[in-house]
Every structure is written in C-alpha cells, then in structure tokens.
Design an enzyme around this catalytic site. Structure first.
Site, PDB file in Angstrom:
ATOM      1  N   GLU A  72       0.612  -1.280  -0.066  1.00 40.72           N
ATOM      2  CA  GLU A  72      -0.165  -0.093  -0.081  1.00 40.72           C
ATOM      3  C   GLU A  72       0.727   1.381   0.077  1.00 40.72           C
ATOM      4  OE1 GLU A  72      -2.516  -0.494   3.405  1.00 40.72           O
ATOM      5  OE2 GLU A  72      -3.606  -2.214   2.601  1.00 40.72           O
TER       6      GLU A  72
ATOM      7  N   ASN B  77       2.215  -5.186  -3.169  1.00 34.11           N
ATOM      8  CA  ASN B  77       0.739  -5.723  -2.809  1.00 34.11           C
ATOM      9  C   ASN B  77       0.075  -4.259  -2.481  1.00 34.11           C
ATOM     10  OD1 ASN B  77      -1.045  -7.701  -2.223  1.00 34.11           O
ATOM     11  ND2 ASN B  77      -1.023  -6.899   0.018  1.00 34.11           N
TER      12      ASN B  77
ATOM     13  N   GLU C  43      -5.968 -10.870  -0.952  1.00 34.59           N
ATOM     14  CA  GLU C  43      -6.800 -10.721   0.231  1.00 34.59           C
ATOM     15  C   GLU C  43      -8.487 -10.816  -0.309  1.00 34.59           C
ATOM     16  OE1 GLU C  43      -5.579  -7.284   2.401  1.00 34.59           O
ATOM     17  OE2 GLU C  43      -3.334  -7.829   1.966  1.00 34.59           O
TER      18      GLU C  43
ATOM     19  N   ASP D  59     -12.328 -10.521  -0.410  1.00 33.29           N
ATOM     20  CA  ASP D  59     -13.176 -10.657   0.273  1.00 33.29           C
ATOM     21  C   ASP D  59     -14.587  -9.782  -0.258  1.00 33.29           C
ATOM     22  OD1 ASP D  59     -12.637  -8.372   1.450  1.00 33.29           O
ATOM     23  OD2 ASP D  59     -12.341  -9.340   3.502  1.00 33.29           O
TER      24      ASP D  59
ATOM     25  N   HIS E 234     -10.300  -6.427  -2.020  1.00 37.70           N
ATOM     26  CA  HIS E 234     -11.407  -6.165  -0.847  1.00 37.70           C
ATOM     27  C   HIS E 234     -12.536  -5.469  -1.597  1.00 37.70           C
ATOM     28  CE1 HIS E 234      -8.860  -7.401   2.445  1.00 37.70           C
ATOM     29  NE2 HIS E 234      -7.979  -6.749   1.943  1.00 37.70           N
TER      30      HIS E 234
END
Ligand code: XIL
Length: 356
Positions: free
Chosen positions: A161, A208, A276, A278, A244
């Site tokens: 990030e 990432n 990640e 979701d 996400h």
C-alpha cells in the site's frame, strides 16, 4: 430408446445425491485446493495462530487450502515489537506456529508484510529516528525476518500500500516522514526490494495494494513502477491485488477492467496473486448471499483465465473471524463460510468456477 433408458437410470442414480447433498458432502466432495490443482492455482487464506485451537477452524484450513498467510503475525509491530537495543527485539512465536501448521498440512506460506505504514510499533513511530537510522532499522528488519523464514516462506509482500488512490506516493515513515534517504518517487521501494533480494534470493518478491484491481490512477502508477523495475532489473517478481470488494464490483465494465489490468501486468512477465479477496455485504439475506456467490465465481474465473494468476487467496475464510465488521461499519458476511462454519453459496460458486 436404449439411451433414454440409460438416462433415466442415471437420473435415478443421481436422484438421492441431488436431493440431499449434505449426506455425501463431507467425505467425497472436492475441496477448493483439489479443484484448483488442474489450473495450477494455489488456494490461500489469511490465518491467525490463536484460532488454530478451534477444531472447525483448523480442520477447514487444513483440508480446503493449499496456502496460508499470517493475517497479522508477520507485520512489523507483531514480529518486531521491541527496539534493536533490546536483547530480543523479535517475536516469531505466532508466525512460527502458522508455519508449523502449514508444513504439517502440506501447505505453502506467503509472507505479509515487510514495509507498510500500518502496524508499526511505538518504539519506531515515536523514536525520532533520522533517515539513516531508519534505513538501518528497516534493512536489518528485512534481513532478520526473511532469513528467519528462508525456505519456509516462498513469497513476500515486500511493500504494501505505498500509493495513494491518485497514483502519488503515500506519505509514510518509510517514504518521507522522514523516509530512508533513498530519494524521491519509487526509489525507496526499489531500495527495499534490493534488500529483500539480498536477504533471501530464493523468495518471490511482491508489491501488494488495494483498489488497484481495475485500470485506474493507482494501478497505472504501480504499472509504471513495475515496468521501470523490470527494465532495470530491480528484483520484483509479482503484484498482489488485494481485492477487498463489495457487490458493486459486479459490473461488466469493472470486471473487464480487472481482467485487462491483470493482462497488462502479466505481459511484463510478472506473477499475479489475488491476495486478500473478500466480498462484503450489508446484510445476509438470501439474495445478497446469492449475489455474493455469483461475484465470487466471476472473480475466480478471472484468475482461472489468466495463467500468470497463480494464487487466489481470501482474507480469512469464516465470517466468524473476518476483519470487515470492525473496519466497515454495518458490513460483514464477506467470506466463504458463515460464522457457524457452514459453507455459504459463495463457497460452492468458487469451487464450481475452479472446476470449469
Ligand atoms: C487487517 C487485518 O485483517 C486486521 O485483523 C488488522 O486489525 C488490520 O489489518 N490490507 C492489508 C491487510 O494488507 O494487512 C489488512 O489486514 C487488511 C487490508
């Protein structure tokens, strides 16, 4: 006529299975990791060592997944809680427990994360260090952690990030507050990738980020960095796309943009991991769960259709232990198993997308 008879007999044979899938599910159904094998995709999930004591948790983790990643336990604050002047600055307990579990169950381990602006320990945030000192702290941190897990962790999110949504550099202690003295722009990222490569030349090194799934200002900036790094031989092996998302991602334009984005990165010769995944919901009505399942299927298909997409990883697997409710007010139900460890429609959708 004969064919119809055969078909009728086949239906009779299948009948009870269709009527009561539960009765035969536990032992004979394909798991996610098995379903993904044909595509050479690793199925991962974030995990926490303290939860391994829950029997359902560890049973699902061990049988359904071929990779785990520490949700928090390898982050700076967790693994390096004390200053380097302390006799033992590091705490590998949680990470080691996860690695041991993975090895017992024939899973690989992905490392997360070495350079991030969050989860920094107080001694570092409030230490008033100079750039030179911070550079030394970070280099030593990267070396110690990567060497501790050398040959156990095959890939690392080296930097997490580092960009703002508009593609500019995020202001962090590693970049400019005060930074590590590496220079402007992506220079500090280059520097830490070089340190990471020195620490463990066998580990695959990833950048990432979130909200970089579609082609947008952030993913453009990451792309330009990756292109530059590849051209100049900076040791970058792949990009992690956190993924996400919520139901509004189920839009043909967004999905097509994600696929196109992956494709441009793959053309640079990079490995792609969905790291990640979701899909958060604002309620758990049947319609929402069905819509969520559909979207899980579509995201899975995007990975399946892009051979450099080697890892499909969800951020946890049960709604019982998801980070979403704490971080997104009023939302939740984001994962593949519900909070009582029952498989959700999303699970079936992901598996059938893998079986295609
Ligand atoms: C989250 C964890 O899931 C939480 O338990 C923790 O409190 C905060 O961090 N992007 C990342 C992850 O890269 O490390 C974050 O994990 C979620 C967003």
């Amino acid at each position: 006529m004969g064919n119809m008879m055969l078909a009728a007999m086949f239906m009779l044979y299948l009948g009870p299975r269709i009527a009561s899938p539960k009765a035969w599910s536990a032992s004979s159904e394909t798991t996610l990791r098995q379903a993904a094998e044909a595509h050479h995709i690793i199925i991962g999930t974030a995990a926490a060592s303290r939860l391994l004591e829950e029997p359902e948790y560890s049973a699902i983790l061990a049988s359904e997944f071929s990779q785990l990643q520490a949700e928090n336990e390898m982050k700076f604050g967790a693994i390096h809680p004390r200053p380097d002047t302390d006799p033992e600055p590091y705490d590998f307990k949680g990470g080691d427990a996860l690695v041991a579990f993975a090895q017992t169950h024939n899973m690989v381990v992905r490392g997360h994360t070495l350079v991030w602006h969050n989860n920094l320990p107080g001694w570092l945030k409030n230490g008033g260090f100079t750039r030179r000192q911070q550079a030394r702290i970070l280099r030593r941190h990267i070396h110690r952690v990567m060497m501790h897990y050398a040959s156990q962790v095959y890939a690392w999110d080296v930097v997490n990030e580092a960009f703002n949504d508009n593609g500019s550099m995020r202001s962090t202690i590693w970049y400019d507050k005060p930074g590590i003295g590496a220079g402007q722009g992506t220079k500090y990222i280059e520097q830490v990738f070089r340190w990471a490569h020195d620490a463990d030349p066998n580990a695959k090194l990833f950048y990432n980020d979130y909200d970089a799934e579609e082609i947008n200002q952030k993913s453009d900036a990451i792309y330009e960095m990756a292109k530059d790094f590849k051209k100049r031989g900076v040791p970058l092996d792949g990009i992690g796309f956190q993924t996400h998302i919520s139901l509004n991602f189920d839009d043909p334009r967004k999905l097509a943009s994600y696929a196109k984005n992956l494709e441009r990165f793959s053309k640079l010769g990079l490995e792609l991991h969905m790291t990640e995944l979701d899909i958060r919901l604002s309620d758990s009505r049947d319609e929402s769960l069905a819509a969520q399942a559909k979207l899980y299927g579509k995201i899975t298909t995007i990975c399946v259709e892009q051979p450099p997409c080697k890892v499909l990883q969800t951020w946890g697997f049960t709604d019982r232990h998801s980070w979403i409710p704490q971080f997104y007010k009023g939302m939740g139900w984001a994962l593949l198993w519900d909070s009582d460890y029952r498989k959700k429609p999303a699970y079936e959708a992901m598996r059938s997308a893998l079986e295609k």
